[in-house]
Design a protein around this motif. Structure first.
Motif, PDB file in Angstrom:
ATOM      1  N   ILE A   8       4.135   7.347   1.917  1.00 19.23           N
ATOM      2  CA  ILE A   8       5.015   6.330   2.473  1.00 19.23           C
ATOM      3  C   ILE A   8       4.531   4.987   1.939  1.00 19.23           C
ATOM      4  O   ILE A   8       3.338   4.675   1.999  1.00 19.23           O
ATOM      5  N   SER A   9       5.441   4.213   1.385  1.00 14.69           N
ATOM      6  CA  SER A   9       5.094   2.876   0.909  1.00 14.69           C
ATOM      7  C   SER A   9       5.153   1.918   2.090  1.00 14.69           C
ATOM      8  O   SER A   9       5.998   2.058   2.983  1.00 14.69           O
ATOM      9  N   GLN A  10       4.243   0.959   2.091  1.00 12.67           N
ATOM     10  CA  GLN A  10       4.240  -0.052   3.138  1.00 12.67           C
ATOM     11  C   GLN A  10       4.013  -1.424   2.531  1.00 12.67           C
ATOM     12  O   GLN A  10       3.266  -1.568   1.566  1.00 12.67           O
ATOM     13  N   ARG A  11       4.664  -2.406   3.124  1.00 11.21           N
ATOM     14  CA  ARG A  11       4.413  -3.810   2.820  1.00 11.21           C
ATOM     15  C   ARG A  11       4.033  -4.473   4.129  1.00 11.21           C
ATOM     16  O   ARG A  11       4.751  -4.356   5.124  1.00 11.21           O
ATOM     17  N   MET A  12       2.902  -5.148   4.111  1.00 13.09           N
ATOM     18  CA  MET A  12       2.451  -5.870   5.294  1.00 13.09           C
ATOM     19  C   MET A  12       2.569  -7.358   5.019  1.00 13.09           C
ATOM     20  O   MET A  12       2.114  -7.840   3.986  1.00 13.09           O
ATOM     21  N   TYR A  13       3.183  -8.076   5.940  1.00 14.43           N
ATOM     22  CA  TYR A  13       3.317  -9.527   5.855  1.00 14.43           C
ATOM     23  C   TYR A  13       2.553 -10.129   7.024  1.00 14.43           C
ATOM     24  O   TYR A  13       2.765  -9.732   8.179  1.00 14.43           O
ATOM     25  N   ALA A  14       1.665 -11.079   6.741  1.00 17.95           N
ATOM     26  CA  ALA A  14       0.846 -11.662   7.801  1.00 17.95           C
ATOM     27  C   ALA A  14       0.816 -13.181   7.664  1.00 17.95           C
ATOM     28  O   ALA A  14       0.798 -13.725   6.561  1.00 17.95           O
ATOM     29  N   ARG A  15       0.787 -13.833   8.827  1.00 14.54           N
ATOM     30  CA  ARG A  15       0.677 -15.287   8.871  1.00 14.54           C
ATOM     31  C   ARG A  15      -0.030 -15.672  10.165  1.00 14.54           C
ATOM     32  O   ARG A  15       0.269 -15.130  11.231  1.00 14.54           O
ATOM     33  N   VAL A  39       5.397  -5.138   9.345  1.00 13.00           N
ATOM     34  CA  VAL A  39       5.086  -4.015   8.466  1.00 13.00           C
ATOM     35  C   VAL A  39       6.384  -3.289   8.139  1.00 13.00           C
ATOM     36  O   VAL A  39       7.120  -2.875   9.037  1.00 13.00           O
ATOM     37  N   GLN A  40       6.649  -3.160   6.845  1.00 10.52           N
ATOM     38  CA  GLN A  40       7.793  -2.385   6.382  1.00 10.52           C
ATOM     39  C   GLN A  40       7.274  -1.043   5.876  1.00 10.52           C
ATOM     40  O   GLN A  40       6.398  -1.013   5.022  1.00 10.52           O
ATOM     41  N   SER A  41       7.802   0.049   6.384  1.00 11.41           N
ATOM     42  CA  SER A  41       7.443   1.388   5.929  1.00 11.41           C
ATOM     43  C   SER A  41       8.704   2.049   5.386  1.00 11.41           C
ATOM     44  O   SER A  41       9.723   2.098   6.077  1.00 11.41           O
ATOM     45  N   TYR A  42       8.623   2.577   4.162  1.00 11.04           N
ATOM     46  CA  TYR A  42       9.821   3.097   3.504  1.00 11.04           C
ATOM     47  C   TYR A  42       9.445   4.124   2.445  1.00 11.04           C
ATOM     48  O   TYR A  42       8.306   4.201   1.998  1.00 11.04           O
ATOM     49  N   MET A  98       0.834  -1.205   0.000  1.00 11.13           N
ATOM     50  CA  MET A  98       0.000   0.000   0.000  1.00 11.13           C
ATOM     51  C   MET A  98       0.862   1.247   0.000  1.00 11.13           C
ATOM     52  O   MET A  98       2.055   1.188   0.296  1.00 11.13           O
ATOM     53  N   ILE A  99       0.237   2.348  -0.342  1.00 13.11           N
ATOM     54  CA  ILE A  99       0.856   3.667  -0.263  1.00 13.11           C
ATOM     55  C   ILE A  99      -0.056   4.506   0.626  1.00 13.11           C
ATOM     56  O   ILE A  99      -1.265   4.590   0.393  1.00 13.11           O
ATOM     57  N   VAL A 100       0.544   5.122   1.644  1.00 12.91           N
ATOM     58  CA  VAL A 100      -0.216   5.854   2.650  1.00 12.91           C
ATOM     59  C   VAL A 100       0.259   7.295   2.687  1.00 12.91           C
ATOM     60  O   VAL A 100       1.460   7.557   2.653  1.00 12.91           O
ATOM     61  N   GLY A 101      -0.687   8.226   2.759  1.00 14.79           N
ATOM     62  CA  GLY A 101      -0.341   9.631   2.931  1.00 14.79           C
ATOM     63  C   GLY A 101      -0.758  10.491   1.762  1.00 14.79           C
ATOM     64  O   GLY A 101      -1.074   9.994   0.683  1.00 14.79           O
ATOM     65  N   PRO A 102      -0.755  11.798   1.977  1.00 15.29           N
ATOM     66  CA  PRO A 102      -1.152  12.733   0.930  1.00 15.29           C
ATOM     67  C   PRO A 102      -0.087  12.833  -0.159  1.00 15.29           C
ATOM     68  O   PRO A 102       1.080  12.515   0.077  1.00 15.29           O
ATOM     69  N   PRO A 103      -0.479  13.295  -1.346  1.00 14.32           N
ATOM     70  CA  PRO A 103       0.491  13.443  -2.445  1.00 14.32           C
ATOM     71  C   PRO A 103       1.703  14.260  -2.006  1.00 14.32           C
ATOM     72  O   PRO A 103       1.575  15.282  -1.340  1.00 14.32           O
TER      73      PRO A 103
END
Length: 86
Positions: free
Chosen positions: A46-53, A63-66, A37-42
């Motif tokens: 911030i890009s995020q990758r969520m890994y769940a198990r 959660v990776q935020s970068y 996902m991409i979070v935040g205003p233009p």
């Protein structure tokens, strides 16, 4: 898990774009589902990758935020070093 996460994020006042595709990643030999996902205003996204198990009755989530490829590479290296003791 991600179905409910999507519904919750849809109610947020923060602009969020969630990828329609899911993928998978192995972390210490265990399969984790990944949602991007991409979070935040233009201009301030911030890009995020969520890994769940699921593990027993619990969900394990990373959660990776970068913002840059270099930051993502550092976070990926950290995930590569994780040892799960189950």
């Amino acid at each position: 898990y991600f179905f409910h996460t999507r519904r919750l994020l849809a109610q947020s006042p923060v602009p969020t774009t969630i990828s329609d595709a899911y993928s998978e990643r192995l972390i210490d030999g265990q399969s984790f589902d990944r949602m991007d996902m991409i979070v935040g205003p233009p201009g301030r996204e911030i890009s995020q990758r969520m890994y769940a198990r699921r593990h027993d009755d619990h969900m394990l989530l990373f959660v990776q935020s970068y913002q840059t490829d270099e930051q993502l590479a550092t976070l990926d290296a950290a995930l590569n070093g994780i040892k799960l003791d189950w």
